[in-house]
Design an enzyme around this catalytic site. Structure first.
Site, PDB file in Angstrom:
ATOM      1  N   CYS A  10      -3.941  -9.086  -1.634  1.00 22.57           N
ATOM      2  CA  CYS A  10      -4.345  -8.664  -0.300  1.00 22.57           C
ATOM      3  C   CYS A  10      -5.553  -7.741  -0.325  1.00 22.57           C
ATOM      4  CB  CYS A  10      -3.224  -7.904   0.401  1.00 22.57           C
ATOM      5  SG  CYS A  10      -1.691  -8.807   0.536  1.00 22.57           S
ATOM      6  N   GLY A  36      -7.803 -12.400  -0.990  1.00 23.10           N
ATOM      7  CA  GLY A  36      -6.763 -13.184  -0.339  1.00 23.10           C
ATOM      8  C   GLY A  36      -7.373 -14.258   0.520  1.00 23.10           C
ATOM      9  N   ASN A 112      -1.592  -3.639   1.111  1.00 22.03           N
ATOM     10  CA  ASN A 112      -1.964  -4.334  -0.125  1.00 22.03           C
ATOM     11  C   ASN A 112      -1.080  -3.789  -1.237  1.00 22.03           C
ATOM     12  OD1 ASN A 112      -4.742  -3.900  -2.428  1.00 22.03           O
ATOM     13  ND2 ASN A 112      -3.265  -5.538  -2.362  1.00 22.03           N
ATOM     14  N   GLY A 113      -0.350  -4.652  -1.902  1.00 19.23           N
ATOM     15  CA  GLY A 113       0.511  -4.189  -2.990  1.00 19.23           C
ATOM     16  C   GLY A 113       1.865  -4.860  -2.917  1.00 19.23           C
ATOM     17  N   TYR A 253     -11.066  -8.321 -13.499  1.00 24.91           N
ATOM     18  CA  TYR A 253     -11.154  -9.577 -12.766  1.00 24.91           C
ATOM     19  C   TYR A 253     -11.066  -9.467 -11.245  1.00 24.91           C
ATOM     20  CZ  TYR A 253      -9.731 -14.173 -11.019  1.00 24.91           C
ATOM     21  OH  TYR A 253      -9.643 -15.334 -10.304  1.00 24.91           O
TER      22      TYR A 253
END
Ligand code: SF4
Length: 479
Positions: A10, A36, A112-113, A253
């Site tokens: 996310c 995302g 996010n997470g 990445y």
């Protein structure tokens, strides 16, 4: 298209005090598209305290390019969210931001997470009568905020709610007079504050500030909240600081190379990983250094510079391959590699090629790329990987296969080399990766980063997992 990588799940963006709040949020989400691609959403709040929402499956540009959609997202406050999810989880009811009609008025949140005790908290809430609308762990926070005594102020509600959850999260939330952002007490996922004129922005990466011409102020600290009102921004250490464990894989990445996170350029760090990799794993017979595009490029540049070999774009990536029209079956994965990558034969033929990539997950892509480079006439193919072997699943917001599906969990480095058909294979060591991010080595007492997918040392408790719930996410458990 399936690409055999770990995937960020996310990206979040929130802005307070701008007449074009929703349009700027759409641009911010566009810059965060790499975090995302399955779904996105924006909730805005206007001067009458009315909330407006649009959520959809698909990419940001197709979702928020229509005037009719954007004109309806009125207001000076907006938050937005990009979501990555495996196909079974991509349900519209799981698309954020979520909205709740609370005792104190409207409230919206995006996250996010991944919460590692969401299942446990959710079970307790359901027993008390909570009715969940989605299968997302984020909705647990919505219910925890809602179910408090009527006169509890919003910030106290958030603090109480967040003290009941565990896991990795960076979240933004808003109501009609407030934009709120916070990182978990370990700061696993990124979250930073920016400014555009008199408007404040809270978002996942600095590339989302660049796209709207906003300046980066700073990253939020682990457990620190940024509270934006019309008076400006204030900070509060809302959750007790534990120890910093920023996801080191963001540098390898996930994050965009043009982002700056925790005062480090992602591009510079990735390039430095390539330098360290070349020091640890030189290739005396190599003629050229070739990145597996796009993510292998900065590390390949560093590897080439350190080893004094030419850097060549020996593999060209087709950027116009749709993501979803191919189902990720084993058979189709093999075809998919050729749809996305093609060997640049003139630069490869007769050469000893050093291929630089960021990771090997299942190994399917690596095998096909090595094969493709050989078919293009390479004399030798040497693979260098800019992360240590990924042996363990992530429970902190990154979509990873179960550990049994990870190639490095099943095979030694020599075994992987055989599987992918390379002449030689080397990974950067964990200490080498820490050197690239500016540490002398991994400090086992206080590493400063999460590296659990390499080391197996998980910094935050995995309550649901340890309680015997086999899946990683509540969306899998309850979907
Ligand atoms: Fe990042 Fe790996 Fe930790 Fe997940 S387990 S947060 S991918 S370092």
């Amino acid at each position: 298209m399936y690409d055999d990588k770990f995937h960020e799940e996310c990206g979040v963006f929130g802005i307070f005090g701008h007449k074009d709040a929703a349009a700027l949020t759409a641009l911010g989400l566009h810059a965060l598209q790499h975090r995302g691609q399955e779904a996105c959403g924006i909730v805005s709040i206007d001067d009458n305290s009315d909330f407006h929402a649009h959520r959809a499956l698909g990419l940001v540009d197709s979702t928020f390019s229509k005037a009719s959609v954007m004109n309806a997202l009125k207001g000076h406050i907006a938050i937005g969210h990009n979501r990555y999810a495996t196909s079974g989880d991509t349900l519209l009811r799981n698309v954020q931001p979520f909205y709740g009609d609370m005792a104190f008025g409207g409230f919206t949140i995006a996250h996010n997470g991944n919460l590692t005790n969401a299942y446990k908290v959710r079970e307790a809430l359901v027993k008390k009568g909570a009715l969940f609308q989605s299968t997302s762990d984020t909705e647990v926070i919505v219910h925890l905020v809602a179910t408090q005594s009527e006169d509890t102020p919003i910030l106290d509600r958030l603090e109480s709610a967040l003290k009941q959850v565990e896991g990795a999260y960076s979240l933004v939330a808003a109501r009609d007079d407030l934009l709120f952002g916070i990182r978990d007490p370990y700061g696993v996922r990124p979250l930073l504050l920016g400014k555009l004129g008199n408007s404040y922005i809270i978002t996942s990466e600095s590339c989302a500030l660049d796209i709207i011409g906003a300046e980066l102020i700073r990253d939020l600290k682990p457990g620190e909240a940024a509270i934006v009102t019309k008076e400006g921004v204030t900070f509060k250490q809302m959750l007790p600081f534990q120890s910093k464990r920023f996801c080191i894989f963001e540098y390898v990445y996930f994050a965009r190379p043009d982002s700056v996170i925790e005062d480090k350029s992602v591009y510079d760090t990735r390039r430095q990983i390539g330098v360290e990799l070349a020091k640890e794993a030189p290739c005396p017979t190599g003629d050229i250094v070739v990145p597996v595009p796009d993510s292998g490029v900065p590390s390949a540049i560093g590897y080439a510079a350190q080893s004094g070999l030419p850097f060549e774009l020996g593999i060209i990536r087709n950027h116009y391959v749709g993501r979803t029209f191919i189902e990720p079956t084993e058979q189709i994965r093999h075809l998919g590699v050729k749809l996305k990558h093609n060997a640049n034969k003139a630069y490869i033929e007769g050469k000893s090629v050093i291929l630089v990539d960021d990771s090997i997950v299942r190994g399917t892509t690596s095998r096909k790329i090595v094969e493709m480079v050989r078919e293009a006439g390479a004399k030798e193919v040497h693979v260098r990987i800019s992360s240590p072997p990924t042996k363990h699943s992530c429970f902190y917001g990154i979509d990873t296969p179960e550990s049994g599906e990870l190639m490095a969990n099943k095979f030694s480095v020599e075994g992987i080399r055989e599987q992918i058909g390379a002449d030689t294979l080397s990974y950067i060591s964990l200490d080498g990766l820490y050197r690239a991010v500016g540490e002398a080595r991994r400090n086992d007492d206080n590493p400063g980063y999460c590296d659990a997918c390499f080391s197996g040392k998980y910094p935050i408790s995995l309550t649901d997992h340890d309680d015997g719930h086999p899946e990683k996410r509540i969306s899998s458990l309850l979907g």
